[in-house]
Design a protein around this motif. Structure first.
Motif, PDB file in Angstrom:
ATOM      1  N   SER A 231       0.695  -1.038  -0.164  1.00  0.00           N
ATOM      2  CA  SER A 231       0.191   0.008  -0.042  1.00  0.00           C
ATOM      3  C   SER A 231       0.755   1.126  -0.017  1.00  0.00           C
ATOM      4  CB  SER A 231      -0.994   0.113   1.268  1.00  0.00           C
ATOM      5  OG  SER A 231      -0.231   0.110   2.327  1.00  0.00           O
ATOM      6  N   ASN A 271      -4.856  -3.521  -3.275  1.00  0.00           N
ATOM      7  CA  ASN A 271      -6.164  -3.125  -3.107  1.00  0.00           C
ATOM      8  C   ASN A 271      -6.498  -1.619  -3.393  1.00  0.00           C
ATOM      9  OD1 ASN A 271      -9.014  -3.598  -2.538  1.00  0.00           O
ATOM     10  ND2 ASN A 271      -8.769  -3.022  -0.364  1.00  0.00           N
ATOM     11  N   ALA A 272      -5.732  -0.786  -3.960  1.00  0.00           N
ATOM     12  CA  ALA A 272      -5.757   0.590  -4.213  1.00  0.00           C
ATOM     13  C   ALA A 272      -5.278   1.111  -5.524  1.00  0.00           C
ATOM     14  CB  ALA A 272      -5.136   1.355  -2.900  1.00  0.00           C
ATOM     15  N   PRO A 292      -9.798   2.958  -2.573  1.00  0.00           N
ATOM     16  CA  PRO A 292     -10.092   1.539  -2.622  1.00  0.00           C
ATOM     17  C   PRO A 292     -10.293   1.211  -3.856  1.00  0.00           C
ATOM     18  CG  PRO A 292     -11.168   2.615  -0.727  1.00  0.00           C
ATOM     19  CD  PRO A 292     -10.723   3.759  -1.786  1.00  0.00           C
ATOM     20  N   TYR A 294     -11.316  -2.409  -4.587  1.00  0.00           N
ATOM     21  CA  TYR A 294     -12.376  -3.279  -4.615  1.00  0.00           C
ATOM     22  C   TYR A 294     -13.609  -2.741  -3.798  1.00  0.00           C
ATOM     23  CZ  TYR A 294      -8.919  -5.774  -7.096  1.00  0.00           C
ATOM     24  OH  TYR A 294      -8.009  -6.243  -7.930  1.00  0.00           O
ATOM     25  N   SER A 295     -14.737  -3.463  -3.915  1.00  0.00           N
ATOM     26  CA  SER A 295     -15.903  -3.166  -2.869  1.00  0.00           C
ATOM     27  C   SER A 295     -15.716  -3.601  -1.649  1.00  0.00           C
ATOM     28  CB  SER A 295     -17.170  -3.675  -3.291  1.00  0.00           C
ATOM     29  OG  SER A 295     -18.094  -3.627  -2.529  1.00  0.00           O
ATOM     30  N   SER A 296     -15.977  -2.896  -0.504  1.00  0.00           N
ATOM     31  CA  SER A 296     -15.903  -3.414   0.686  1.00  0.00           C
ATOM     32  C   SER A 296     -16.804  -4.764   1.227  1.00  0.00           C
ATOM     33  CB  SER A 296     -16.087  -2.268   1.753  1.00  0.00           C
ATOM     34  OG  SER A 296     -17.282  -1.693   1.651  1.00  0.00           O
ATOM     35  N   LYS A 299     -15.946  -8.988  -2.713  1.00  0.00           N
ATOM     36  CA  LYS A 299     -14.405  -8.900  -2.905  1.00  0.00           C
ATOM     37  C   LYS A 299     -14.587  -9.104  -4.535  1.00  0.00           C
ATOM     38  CE  LYS A 299     -13.629 -13.673  -2.592  1.00  0.00           C
ATOM     39  NZ  LYS A 299     -12.927 -14.892  -1.858  1.00  0.00           N
ATOM     40  N   SER A 303     -15.171  -1.038  -6.467  1.00  0.00           N
ATOM     41  CA  SER A 303     -15.841  -0.074  -5.488  1.00  0.00           C
ATOM     42  C   SER A 303     -16.325   1.021  -6.758  1.00  0.00           C
ATOM     43  CB  SER A 303     -14.988   0.748  -4.665  1.00  0.00           C
ATOM     44  OG  SER A 303     -13.882   1.404  -5.153  1.00  0.00           O
ATOM     45  N   ALA A 306     -13.917   3.752  -7.108  1.00  0.00           N
ATOM     46  CA  ALA A 306     -12.760   3.432  -8.065  1.00  0.00           C
ATOM     47  C   ALA A 306     -13.426   3.692  -9.263  1.00  0.00           C
ATOM     48  CB  ALA A 306     -12.439   2.065  -7.809  1.00  0.00           C
TER      49      ALA A 306
END
Length: 394
Positions: A231, A271-272, A292, A294-296, A299, A303, A306
């Motif tokens: 990250s 994941n970013a 982010p 991907y969706s929280s 998976k 998102s 994004a």
């Protein structure tokens, strides 16, 4: 993935056959998209996607002994004293998107096409299995299932050195019938006298996307420390800075008609994702805060945040309005750092065929000629070898 594909096709057909309206989105999609847009214009810094201006204190952009590959780029960056927000440079995108949410559809054909790309993506609810054997597969899937589907043109090139080139035109996702809308090819940019190299993805020769994972084919299992390190590689990444600067100069040369030269590059890691901007006319370098990917809650979905940022970025030529007056004084100082080679950046950057020619694989003949002369000499050497062996045994 196969079950996703069949439902996606029917939904796309329904959307493309009717006039575009905000009611094409479900209440849930409208709510999530509204929240995503809100993060681009919120008055609260914690809720907004920031833009950080940088000064380049030192770098190896003008090495006198020769150019530097992007992978070996070095940049010492200093954060300047005033920050900005991402929505300020995408005012056209915000106008189109927020007007749409309030029931207004744009009149311009190209704006309708871009907006339909975003609406289609959200309506379909693109789902992709994110568990890949290696980062090369992940790069291809992100190109095929995120960025190309949101761009006004779905054509792209993936670095021909990418390991999943072995799959041909087949996507690396779990749908065996899914094909790439782009191809593998030469993604090199720059000049061998300065910063140069191959990037991961180029969408329609207009935007660079770089997967910044450290080990392209490392095992999927990651320790907490490795995830934290990955990250961190997005922020202040010298490779992405170098690519953003080179690509902005290159676009200025290739498209002198552009009124806005604030060119984004997309960096992704784990994941970013984030955007790195450089304006080669005004010498301003900006970096967004990470988003982010991907969706929280699911998976296998991207998102909405994004999706929106990717849509704005890949269509920046139409949706980005460039630097505001407040941003202009915050110079990166790149011209001073690269003054010995600045004319190369301004005049001599190219796309494709940058760097030494690739080493061609030697193809050996299928038949070989062996004659009596060589056989005779071989027998003579065998006799010498036998005599030497006997002498050693005495």
């Amino acid at each position: 993935m196969a079950e996703y594909a069949s439902s996606s096709t029917s939904k796309r057909a329904k959307l493309s056959g009717s006039d575009l309206t905000v009611d094409d989105l479900s209440v849930s999609d409208k709510s999530e998209l509204t929240t995503a847009f809100f993060k681009l214009c919120s008055t609260h810094r914690a809720n907004n996607i920031m833009l950080i201006p940088y000064k380049v204190n030192s770098c190896n952009a003008a090495v006198t002994s020769g150019g530097v590959d992007f992978a070996k780029a070095f940049c010492d960056l200093e954060t300047l004293e005033k920050g900005f927000f991402l929505g300020d440079v995408f005012r056209k995108g915000l106008d189109i998107g927020i007007d749409f949410l309030t029931g207004k559809t744009p009149d311009a054909k190209h704006e309708k096409i871009m907006l339909k790309k975003l609406v289609n993506f959200l309506t379909v609810g693109e789902k992709v299995d994110m568990d890949f054997k290696n980062e090369s597969d992940r790069t291809a899937v992100l190109a095929n299932h995120l960025f190309a589907k949101l761009a006004i043109s779905s054509y792209y090139r993936i670095d021909k050195k990418c390991k999943n080139k072995r799959n041909g035109n087949k996507c690396s996702c779990s749908d065996e019938n899914c094909l790439l809308t782009g191809c593998f090819g030469d993604t090199s940019i720059g000049n061998t006298k300065v910063w140069h190299g191959s990037v991961n993805i180029i969408i329609e020769n207009d935007i660079v996307i770089e997967n910044l994972e450290d080990e392209p084919d490392s095992p999927s299992g990651k320790s907490p420390m490795e995830v934290k390190m990955k990250s961190n590689i997005l922020r202040n990444n010298p490779k992405l800075v170098a690519e953003a600067i080179v690509f902005s100069f290159l676009q200025k040369k290739r498209h002198p008609e552009l009124s806005n030269l604030l060119i984004p590059c997309i960096g992704i890691a784990d994941n970013a994702m984030l955007l790195m901007f450089y304006d080669s006319e005004h010498d301003v370098l900006l970096e967004s805060s990470p988003i982010p990917l991907y969706s929280s809650t699911c998976k296998n979905k991207f998102s909405v945040e994004a999706v929106l940022i990717a849509w704005l970025a890949v269509n920046y030529r139409f949706l980005c309005t460039g630097l505001t007056d407040d941003m202009l004084p915050y110079k990166a100082g790149f011209f001073d750092q690269a003054k010995d080679c600045i004319t190369v950046y301004e005049n001599d950057l190219t796309m494709q065929n940058v760097g030494p020619p690739p080493v061609k694989e030697t193809i050996l003949p299928s038949e070989w000629s062996y004659n009596a002369y060589l056989l005779e000499k071989q027998n003579n050497l065998n006799e010498v070898s036998i005599k030497l062996t006997l002498e050693k045994e005495k």
